[in-house]
Design a protein around this motif. Structure first.
Motif, PDB file in Angstrom:
ATOM      1  N   ARG A  79       1.066  -1.094   0.152  1.00 45.81           N
ATOM      2  CA  ARG A  79      -0.013  -0.108  -0.044  1.00 45.81           C
ATOM      3  C   ARG A  79       0.758   1.456  -0.001  1.00 45.81           C
ATOM      4  O   ARG A  79       0.725   1.969  -0.875  1.00 45.81           O
ATOM      5  N   ARG A  80       1.995   1.242   0.814  1.00 43.18           N
ATOM      6  CA  ARG A  80       2.765   2.490   0.918  1.00 43.18           C
ATOM      7  C   ARG A  80       3.501   2.738  -0.230  1.00 43.18           C
ATOM      8  O   ARG A  80       3.588   3.852  -0.977  1.00 43.18           O
ATOM      9  N   LEU A  81       4.157   1.435  -0.917  1.00 44.62           N
ATOM     10  CA  LEU A  81       4.740   1.898  -2.399  1.00 44.62           C
ATOM     11  C   LEU A  81       3.760   2.208  -3.183  1.00 44.62           C
ATOM     12  O   LEU A  81       3.812   3.304  -4.143  1.00 44.62           O
ATOM     13  N   VAL A  82       2.651   1.536  -3.517  1.00 47.99           N
ATOM     14  CA  VAL A  82       1.706   2.048  -4.561  1.00 47.99           C
ATOM     15  C   VAL A  82       1.380   3.530  -4.213  1.00 47.99           C
ATOM     16  O   VAL A  82       1.119   4.412  -5.409  1.00 47.99           O
ATOM     17  N   GLU A  83       0.926   3.986  -2.920  1.00 46.83           N
ATOM     18  CA  GLU A  83       0.634   5.289  -2.971  1.00 46.83           C
ATOM     19  C   GLU A  83       1.673   6.229  -3.260  1.00 46.83           C
ATOM     20  O   GLU A  83       1.563   7.272  -3.639  1.00 46.83           O
ATOM     21  N   GLU A  84       2.929   5.884  -2.838  1.00 46.53           N
ATOM     22  CA  GLU A  84       4.252   6.585  -3.145  1.00 46.53           C
ATOM     23  C   GLU A  84       4.163   6.792  -5.076  1.00 46.53           C
ATOM     24  O   GLU A  84       4.672   7.964  -5.333  1.00 46.53           O
ATOM     25  N   LEU A  85       4.073   5.725  -5.350  1.00 48.22           N
ATOM     26  CA  LEU A  85       4.200   5.553  -6.801  1.00 48.22           C
ATOM     27  C   LEU A  85       3.207   6.555  -7.551  1.00 48.22           C
ATOM     28  O   LEU A  85       3.249   7.238  -8.458  1.00 48.22           O
TER      29      LEU A  85
END
Length: 118
Positions: free
Chosen positions: A52-58
């Motif tokens: 979730r954190r990676l997708v949000e940042e991307l």
């Protein structure tokens, strides 16, 4: 170039340690053609919070990039030719590097076939 909030956010994510890992190529040729902003982050697909954190940042990262792309002025013919020549050089460098790496891992026949497809 990312600065301010975007840079701080990426930096915090990289420094979070543990489940989110940073990748840096050991190959100088790969590093030479990467943008100064090239960041490779990964995590386990089983860790829903890290994903979730990676997708949000991307999403945020790509949103900034798209806003730049949409607001950029078109290049004149001379500048476009310069950019096209650089693009060809980068693609050839990557193709040659990947062909050599492919030969080591998959053998010459498979590597050559894949390299020609690039």
């Amino acid at each position: 170039y990312y600065c301010g909030e975007r840079a701080s956010s990426w930096s915090a994510l990289q420094k979070s340690g543990g489940v989110i890992r940073t990748f840096l190529s050991g190959d100088a040729k790969v590093r030479a053609v990467q943008s100064p902003n090239a960041i490779g982050l990964s995590c386990s697909a089983d860790d829903a919070e890290s994903v979730r954190r990676l997708v949000e940042e991307l999403h945020a990262h790509c949103g900034v990039w798209l806003s730049w792309a949409l607001s950029a002025e078109l290049l004149d013919d001379a500048a476009a030719a310069t950019v096209a020549a650089r693009d060809v050089a980068v693609r050839e460098t990557l193709r040659d590097h990947e062909a050599a790496a492919g030969e080591r891992f998959m053998g010459a026949d498979v590597a050559n076939r894949l390299s020609r497809a690039m």
